[in-house]
Design a protein around this motif. Structure first.
Motif, PDB file in Angstrom:
ATOM      1  N   THR A 198      57.792 -35.749 -70.914  1.00  0.00           N
ATOM      2  CA  THR A 198      57.700 -35.875 -72.102  1.00  0.00           C
ATOM      3  C   THR A 198      58.167 -35.501 -73.789  1.00  0.00           C
ATOM      4  O   THR A 198      58.530 -34.262 -73.877  1.00  0.00           O
ATOM      5  N   VAL A 199      59.221 -36.478 -73.822  1.00  0.00           N
ATOM      6  CA  VAL A 199      59.852 -35.475 -75.436  1.00  0.00           C
ATOM      7  C   VAL A 199      59.163 -36.691 -76.132  1.00  0.00           C
ATOM      8  O   VAL A 199      59.042 -37.840 -76.311  1.00  0.00           O
ATOM      9  N   THR A 200      58.979 -36.483 -77.724  1.00  0.00           N
ATOM     10  CA  THR A 200      57.789 -36.878 -78.460  1.00  0.00           C
ATOM     11  C   THR A 200      58.629 -36.983 -80.229  1.00  0.00           C
ATOM     12  O   THR A 200      58.081 -37.433 -80.344  1.00  0.00           O
TER      13      THR A 200
ATOM     14  N   SER B   8      56.783 -31.019 -71.536  1.00  0.00           N
ATOM     15  CA  SER B   8      57.618 -31.326 -72.815  1.00  0.00           C
ATOM     16  C   SER B   8      58.277 -30.771 -73.626  1.00  0.00           C
ATOM     17  O   SER B   8      57.729 -29.684 -73.708  1.00  0.00           O
TER      18      SER B   8
ATOM     19  N   THR C 202      58.569 -31.306 -77.704  1.00  0.00           N
ATOM     20  CA  THR C 202      57.560 -32.156 -78.720  1.00  0.00           C
ATOM     21  C   THR C 202      58.312 -32.097 -80.224  1.00  0.00           C
ATOM     22  O   THR C 202      58.412 -32.434 -81.128  1.00  0.00           O
ATOM     23  N   GLY C 203      59.786 -32.290 -80.577  1.00  0.00           N
ATOM     24  CA  GLY C 203      60.712 -32.140 -81.379  1.00  0.00           C
ATOM     25  C   GLY C 203      61.846 -31.223 -81.342  1.00  0.00           C
ATOM     26  O   GLY C 203      61.757 -30.221 -80.722  1.00  0.00           O
TER      27      GLY C 203
ATOM     28  N   SER D 289      56.814 -25.749 -72.046  1.00  0.00           N
ATOM     29  CA  SER D 289      56.922 -26.628 -73.322  1.00  0.00           C
ATOM     30  C   SER D 289      57.742 -26.003 -74.233  1.00  0.00           C
ATOM     31  O   SER D 289      58.027 -25.054 -73.933  1.00  0.00           O
TER      32      SER D 289
ATOM     33  N   THR E  50      57.669 -26.525 -78.267  1.00  0.00           N
ATOM     34  CA  THR E  50      57.260 -27.337 -78.721  1.00  0.00           C
ATOM     35  C   THR E  50      58.353 -28.044 -80.458  1.00  0.00           C
ATOM     36  O   THR E  50      57.946 -28.308 -80.678  1.00  0.00           O
ATOM     37  N   GLY E  51      59.704 -27.625 -80.768  1.00  0.00           N
ATOM     38  CA  GLY E  51      60.723 -27.217 -81.439  1.00  0.00           C
ATOM     39  C   GLY E  51      61.048 -26.241 -81.603  1.00  0.00           C
ATOM     40  O   GLY E  51      62.034 -25.728 -81.106  1.00  0.00           O
TER      41      GLY E  51
ATOM     42  N   SER F 211      56.609 -21.532 -72.773  1.00  0.00           N
ATOM     43  CA  SER F 211      56.155 -21.698 -73.668  1.00  0.00           C
ATOM     44  C   SER F 211      57.647 -21.541 -74.372  1.00  0.00           C
ATOM     45  O   SER F 211      57.326 -19.634 -74.384  1.00  0.00           O
TER      46      SER F 211
END
Length: 160
Positions: free
Chosen positions: A58-60, A73, A75-76, A88, A90-91, A103
């Motif tokens: 996922t890329v949200t 993932s 996330t931004g 992951s 996170t940004g 992460s």
């Protein structure tokens, strides 16, 4: 119940994307006609010009992010990469989580490459030892297995 076995595109369809199965893309083409591309099966891509190529990735949000690892993932942020399995980001800006279970929580140009390694922020930090961690700072390195740097500039945790 509605069923969409191929996927759903909300916004513009990006013609250069080889869409996976059971995907979701949300967004418009940007000024250079680049859009979101959920090419991994069961993947999701939101934001602008993002790619989710790993299965279940996922890329949200954000722009020019790429989640290529299995179940990874982003996330931004901008230009971030989650390439390790279960990784992951996170940004932040141009961060990369390439090891398995890694992460990066933000910052700029940080890397988590060791298995289960993490970087919480800062700039130009590298956690390359397995189970290593960097909490922040700048140009720090945690290369020993189980090593940790809590901040500062130019610190190295090299133990094994």
């Amino acid at each position: 119940m509605f069923r969409f076995p191929l996927g759903i595109v909300i916004g513009d369809r990006y013609d250069d994307c080889d869409y996976g199965e059971a995907v979701l893309a949300v967004g418009l083409l940007d000024g250079t006609l680049v859009g979101n591309c959920p090419s991994g099966n069961s993947s999701v891509a939101f934001g602008a010009a993002n790619t989710a190529s790993g299965t279940g990735s996922t890329v949200t949000g954000g722009r020019f992010n790429h989640a290529s690892g299995h179940l990874s993932s982003v996330t931004g942020g901008h230009g971030n990469k989650a390439s390790g399995f279960y990784s992951s980001v996170t940004g932040g800006y141009e961060n990369e989580a390439s090891g398995t279970y890694t992460s990066v929580s933000g910052g700029t140009e940080n890397q988590a490459t060791g298995r289960k390694a993490s970087v919480s922020g800062g700039r130009l930090n590298t956690a390359q030892g397995d189970h290593s961690n960097i909490s922040g700072g700048e140009e720090n390195e945690a290369s020993g297995n189980g090593s940790s740097v809590t901040g500062g500039t130019g610190n190295k945790a090299l133990g094994t």
